[in-house]
Design a protein around this motif. Structure first.
Motif, PDB file in Angstrom:
ATOM      1  N   GLY A 171     -16.565  16.836  -4.236  1.00  0.00           N
ATOM      2  CA  GLY A 171     -15.548  16.249  -5.096  1.00  0.00           C
ATOM      3  C   GLY A 171     -14.748  15.202  -4.370  1.00  0.00           C
ATOM      4  N   THR A 172     -13.435  15.155  -4.583  1.00  0.00           N
ATOM      5  CA  THR A 172     -12.612  14.109  -4.010  1.00  0.00           C
ATOM      6  C   THR A 172     -11.459  14.708  -3.240  1.00  0.00           C
ATOM      7  OG1 THR A 172     -11.221  13.963  -5.975  1.00  0.00           O
ATOM      8  CG2 THR A 172     -13.156  12.539  -5.899  1.00  0.00           C
ATOM      9  N   LEU A 173     -10.957  13.903  -2.311  1.00  0.00           N
ATOM     10  CA  LEU A 173      -9.808  14.268  -1.498  1.00  0.00           C
ATOM     11  C   LEU A 173      -8.790  13.148  -1.618  1.00  0.00           C
ATOM     12  CD1 LEU A 173      -8.389  15.937   0.765  1.00  0.00           C
ATOM     13  CD2 LEU A 173      -9.714  14.590   2.404  1.00  0.00           C
ATOM     14  N   ALA A 174      -7.532  13.432  -1.896  1.00  0.00           N
ATOM     15  CA  ALA A 174      -6.534  12.386  -2.060  1.00  0.00           C
ATOM     16  C   ALA A 174      -5.358  12.630  -1.137  1.00  0.00           C
ATOM     17  CB  ALA A 174      -6.053  12.331  -3.509  1.00  0.00           C
ATOM     18  N   PHE A 175      -4.905  11.538  -0.476  1.00  0.00           N
ATOM     19  CA  PHE A 175      -3.707  11.571   0.355  1.00  0.00           C
ATOM     20  C   PHE A 175      -2.778  10.465  -0.124  1.00  0.00           C
ATOM     21  CE2 PHE A 175      -5.206  14.306   3.703  1.00  0.00           C
ATOM     22  CZ  PHE A 175      -6.561  14.081   3.798  1.00  0.00           C
ATOM     23  N   PRO A 176      -1.464  10.596   0.101  1.00  0.00           N
ATOM     24  CA  PRO A 176      -0.593   9.436  -0.064  1.00  0.00           C
ATOM     25  C   PRO A 176      -0.958   8.394   0.987  1.00  0.00           C
ATOM     26  CG  PRO A 176       0.685  11.472  -0.009  1.00  0.00           C
ATOM     27  CD  PRO A 176      -0.708  11.816   0.412  1.00  0.00           C
ATOM     28  N   SER A 177      -0.860   7.106   0.644  1.00  0.00           N
ATOM     29  CA  SER A 177      -1.231   6.083   1.609  1.00  0.00           C
ATOM     30  C   SER A 177      -0.210   5.945   2.718  1.00  0.00           C
ATOM     31  CB  SER A 177      -1.384   4.728   0.899  1.00  0.00           C
ATOM     32  OG  SER A 177      -0.161   4.370   0.289  1.00  0.00           O
ATOM     33  N   VAL A 178       1.055   6.381   2.498  1.00  0.00           N
ATOM     34  CA  VAL A 178       2.070   6.389   3.550  1.00  0.00           C
ATOM     35  C   VAL A 178       2.665   7.786   3.610  1.00  0.00           C
ATOM     36  CG1 VAL A 178       4.246   5.406   4.347  1.00  0.00           C
ATOM     37  CG2 VAL A 178       2.589   3.957   3.146  1.00  0.00           C
ATOM     38  N   VAL A 197       2.997   7.112   9.945  1.00  0.00           N
ATOM     39  CA  VAL A 197       1.574   7.423   9.820  1.00  0.00           C
ATOM     40  C   VAL A 197       1.085   6.926   8.463  1.00  0.00           C
ATOM     41  CG1 VAL A 197      -0.170   9.233   9.682  1.00  0.00           C
ATOM     42  CG2 VAL A 197       1.679   9.420  11.356  1.00  0.00           C
ATOM     43  N   GLU A 198      -0.008   6.153   8.493  1.00  0.00           N
ATOM     44  CA  GLU A 198      -0.595   5.630   7.259  1.00  0.00           C
ATOM     45  C   GLU A 198      -2.090   5.922   7.247  1.00  0.00           C
ATOM     46  OE1 GLU A 198       1.085   1.629   5.824  1.00  0.00           O
ATOM     47  OE2 GLU A 198       1.269   1.552   8.010  1.00  0.00           O
ATOM     48  N   LEU A 199      -2.600   5.997   6.069  1.00  0.00           N
ATOM     49  CA  LEU A 199      -4.030   6.191   5.886  1.00  0.00           C
ATOM     50  C   LEU A 199      -4.599   5.010   5.109  1.00  0.00           C
ATOM     51  CD1 LEU A 199      -4.003   9.949   4.814  1.00  0.00           C
ATOM     52  CD2 LEU A 199      -4.394   9.036   7.100  1.00  0.00           C
ATOM     53  N   ALA A 200      -5.835   4.581   5.458  1.00  0.00           N
ATOM     54  CA  ALA A 200      -6.455   3.446   4.775  1.00  0.00           C
ATOM     55  C   ALA A 200      -7.955   3.666   4.689  1.00  0.00           C
ATOM     56  CB  ALA A 200      -6.152   2.141   5.521  1.00  0.00           C
ATOM     57  N   PRO A 201      -8.587   3.215   3.610  1.00  0.00           N
ATOM     58  CA  PRO A 201     -10.043   3.392   3.480  1.00  0.00           C
ATOM     59  C   PRO A 201     -10.803   2.510   4.458  1.00  0.00           C
ATOM     60  CG  PRO A 201      -9.220   2.014   1.706  1.00  0.00           C
ATOM     61  CD  PRO A 201      -8.015   2.508   2.451  1.00  0.00           C
ATOM     62  N   SER A 202     -11.952   2.981   4.901  1.00  0.00           N
ATOM     63  CA  SER A 202     -12.811   2.187   5.789  1.00  0.00           C
ATOM     64  C   SER A 202     -14.287   2.419   5.485  1.00  0.00           C
ATOM     65  CB  SER A 202     -12.515   2.524   7.258  1.00  0.00           C
ATOM     66  OG  SER A 202     -12.671   3.914   7.497  1.00  0.00           O
ATOM     67  N   LEU A 240      -8.335   3.025  -2.374  1.00  0.00           N
ATOM     68  CA  LEU A 240      -6.946   3.228  -2.758  1.00  0.00           C
ATOM     69  C   LEU A 240      -6.834   3.198  -4.279  1.00  0.00           C
ATOM     70  CD1 LEU A 240      -5.092   0.952  -0.176  1.00  0.00           C
ATOM     71  CD2 LEU A 240      -5.150   3.446  -0.214  1.00  0.00           C
ATOM     72  N   ASP A 241      -6.106   4.167  -4.817  1.00  0.00           N
ATOM     73  CA  ASP A 241      -5.911   4.262  -6.258  1.00  0.00           C
ATOM     74  C   ASP A 241      -4.454   4.582  -6.523  1.00  0.00           C
ATOM     75  OD1 ASP A 241      -6.218   4.457  -8.974  1.00  0.00           O
ATOM     76  OD2 ASP A 241      -7.136   6.464  -8.925  1.00  0.00           O
ATOM     77  N   PHE A 246     -12.175   7.235   6.635  1.00  0.00           N
ATOM     78  CA  PHE A 246     -10.905   6.533   6.461  1.00  0.00           C
ATOM     79  C   PHE A 246     -10.255   6.370   7.829  1.00  0.00           C
ATOM     80  CE2 PHE A 246     -10.052  11.044   5.923  1.00  0.00           C
ATOM     81  CZ  PHE A 246      -8.930  11.269   6.680  1.00  0.00           C
ATOM     82  N   ARG A 247      -9.182   5.611   7.851  1.00  0.00           N
ATOM     83  CA  ARG A 247      -8.461   5.357   9.092  1.00  0.00           C
ATOM     84  C   ARG A 247      -7.052   5.932   9.007  1.00  0.00           C
ATOM     85  NH1 ARG A 247     -11.011   1.732  13.120  1.00  0.00           N
ATOM     86  NH2 ARG A 247     -13.163   1.788  12.380  1.00  0.00           N
ATOM     87  N   VAL A 248      -6.612   6.483  10.130  1.00  0.00           N
ATOM     88  CA  VAL A 248      -5.231   6.919  10.256  1.00  0.00           C
ATOM     89  C   VAL A 248      -4.552   5.957  11.222  1.00  0.00           C
ATOM     90  CG1 VAL A 248      -5.852   8.583  12.071  1.00  0.00           C
ATOM     91  CG2 VAL A 248      -3.660   8.789  10.880  1.00  0.00           C
TER      92      VAL A 248
END
Length: 479
Positions: free
Chosen positions: A15-22, A38-43, A49-50, A80-82
């Motif tokens: 399925g899917t995993l969701a985090f806040p981007s900040v 700490v930020e997360l970004a797709p890679s 990002l949604d 993803f990147r942290v």
């Protein structure tokens, strides 16, 4: 004092995993104020990002990536990147309650304080996932995931390296630029918080191109973005097919590198290369014949090259590309050869000229000139110089002659044109003149004496005249 951030998210396997981007504040206190650090970004194609949230989609419903296999262990690198925005080093790790999922960075799990990734200020780390859908561990959800960040004392990071990260910097616009070297033949570039249209410069640290001895290198890449993040995979191996396609075009492949746009967010780019001084001279390459071919798997297009000068004992050049794929640095060459040769006719008289014709093709990528030699029995008797455009064929003609009778082999640059037979008049086209004595000898021989019909008629006429005279004499009176 350490705080942890509990993220209200759940992971359903496949399925899917969701985090806040900040993330929310991680530390409190006047000296370690790491608010929103700490930020997360797709890679990867698995993350996007949604509405301000990072979503990781491992399901078959993801149109850009394959889902997690059933009854298997699936590893996905760099999902993803942290990003850590603090003012000092920090240890970062993730914890959760599922035995079916493992988060890792630099190939090692990052799921405890002892097993963490250490990040410098404004540094990012690639986070991968290993999902086990075998056995009972595949049942259930991840109810809570916690991201931990602990400030690291200088002695904690002295002499340590943050994985394979080579360089990290913050641009004037505030974006974070990172170069990661998984091994000696690849690079991974990431830029976060970039504005659409902004150009980011990545340092490839002289990545040696495939098919070379390390002299030809990719040094930098200037990349414009169409989104908020860039993630590029650069690989200098596995380019044999592209180099073969360039060779079939008639150019000499010098080296190649492939670049993959993981987020499909790259616009136009400039790739910068370099070679040691004397590299082109040693290979007989004129700078104006240097080219970069882009192979996108279907079309092989030629990009122009700009020489940018010498610096630090290396000759530098660059090319612009509208997108990424595999790039082959090559030298355009002219490849002329005689394909066939023929004689006008197979026989001649001694010294008589016969035309020999040859076709010269250019299987190279640029116009070329060549002088071909015409030989009889191995001795050169004529030369012709011809210019042939790329992928074209030209025809040359020369005259050959030989005085000695017999068979003589004719070649053009070693290609057989045929055998010329030189022969005399009684067996060929030759003629000879005869002397007066020989002509006289050919005349019919006459008898020394003889009495033919003509002589008989002449004699009869004479006798008739005599007889007529005697008759007249008798009738005439005498006086």
């Amino acid at each position: 004092m350490k705080r942890t951030l509990a993220l209200a998210a759940a992971l359903a396997l496949a399925g899917t995993l969701a985090f806040p981007s900040v993330a929310a504040p991680l530390f409190s206190g006047p000296t370690d104020a790491l608010d929103n650090d700490v930020e997360l970004a797709p890679s990867s194609d698995y993350a996007y990002l949604d509405d301000g949230e990072l979503v990781v989609d491992l399901s078959a419903a993801n149109p850009d990536a394959e889902g997690v296999n059933d009854d298997a262990v699936t590893s996905i690198d760099d999902v993803f990147r942290v990003r850590y925005n603090g003012s000092q080093y920090a240890h970062v790790w993730l914890t959760h309650e599922s035995d079916a999922v493992t988060f890792y960075a630099n190939g090692e799990p990052v799921q405890s304080e002892a097993a963490n990734v250490t990040l410098a200020p404004n540094e990012t780390a690639a986070v991968g996932m290993r999902v086990d859908t075998t056995g009972e561990t595949a049942d259930g959800l991840i109810d809570e995931i916690t991201i931990h960040a602990r400030a690291a004392e200088p002695e904690d990071v002295a002499g340590s390296e943050s994985g394979d990260t080579d360089t990290n910097s913050v641009s004037s616009s505030g974006s974070t630029v990172q170069t990661w070297a998984p091994d000696a033949t690849s690079r991974r570039f990431v830029a976060l918080d970039v504005s659409a249209g902004e150009t980011t410069t990545f340092n490839a640290s002289r990545l040696a191109l495939d098919g070379t001895d390390g002299e030809l290198t990719l040094d930098e890449a200037d990349v414009a973005t169409t989104g908020e993040s860039l993630s590029l995979d650069v690989d200098a191996t596995g380019t044999e097919n592209s180099r073969s396609r360039v060779a079939e075009r008639g150019a000499e492949a010098l080296g190649a590198v492939s670049v993959a746009d993981r987020l499909d967010s790259a616009g136009r780019a400039t790739l910068r290369f370099s070679v040691p001084e004397g590299y082109f001279e040693a290979r007989g390459i004129a700078p104006e014949h240097l080219a970069v071919y882009r192979d996108d798997g279907g079309t092989l297009s030629k990009l122009s090259v700009t020489m940018t000068g010498e610096r630090g004992g290396r000759v530098r050049f660059e090319t612009e590309t509208p997108g990424f794929s595999t790039f082959v640095v090559a030298a355009d060459r002219a490849r002329l050869r005689v394909t066939d040769a023929t004689l006008e006719r197979a026989s001649a008289a001694p010294g008589e000229a016969v035309a020999v014709t040859a076709n010269i093709s250019n299987e190279g990528s640029i116009t070329g000139e060549r002088t071909v030699t015409v030989s009889v029995d191995g001795s050169v008797v004529a030369e012709r110089t011809v210019e042939v455009e790329a992928s074209e064929t030209a025809t040359v003609t020369a005259q050959v002659a030989h005085d000695e009778t017999g068979e003589h082999a004719v070649t053009v640059d070693g290609v057989d044109a045929g055998t010329l037979v030189v022969q005399a008049d009684d067996t060929g086209n030759a003629t000879t003149e005869q002397s007066p004595a020989e002509n006289a000898a050919d005349e019919p021989v006459r008898e020394a004496a003889g009495f033919g019909l003509t002589d008989l008629l002449g004699l009869g006429a004479v006798l008739a005249i005599v007889a007529a005279s005697l008759v007249l004499a008798r009738r005439t009176p005498w006086r």
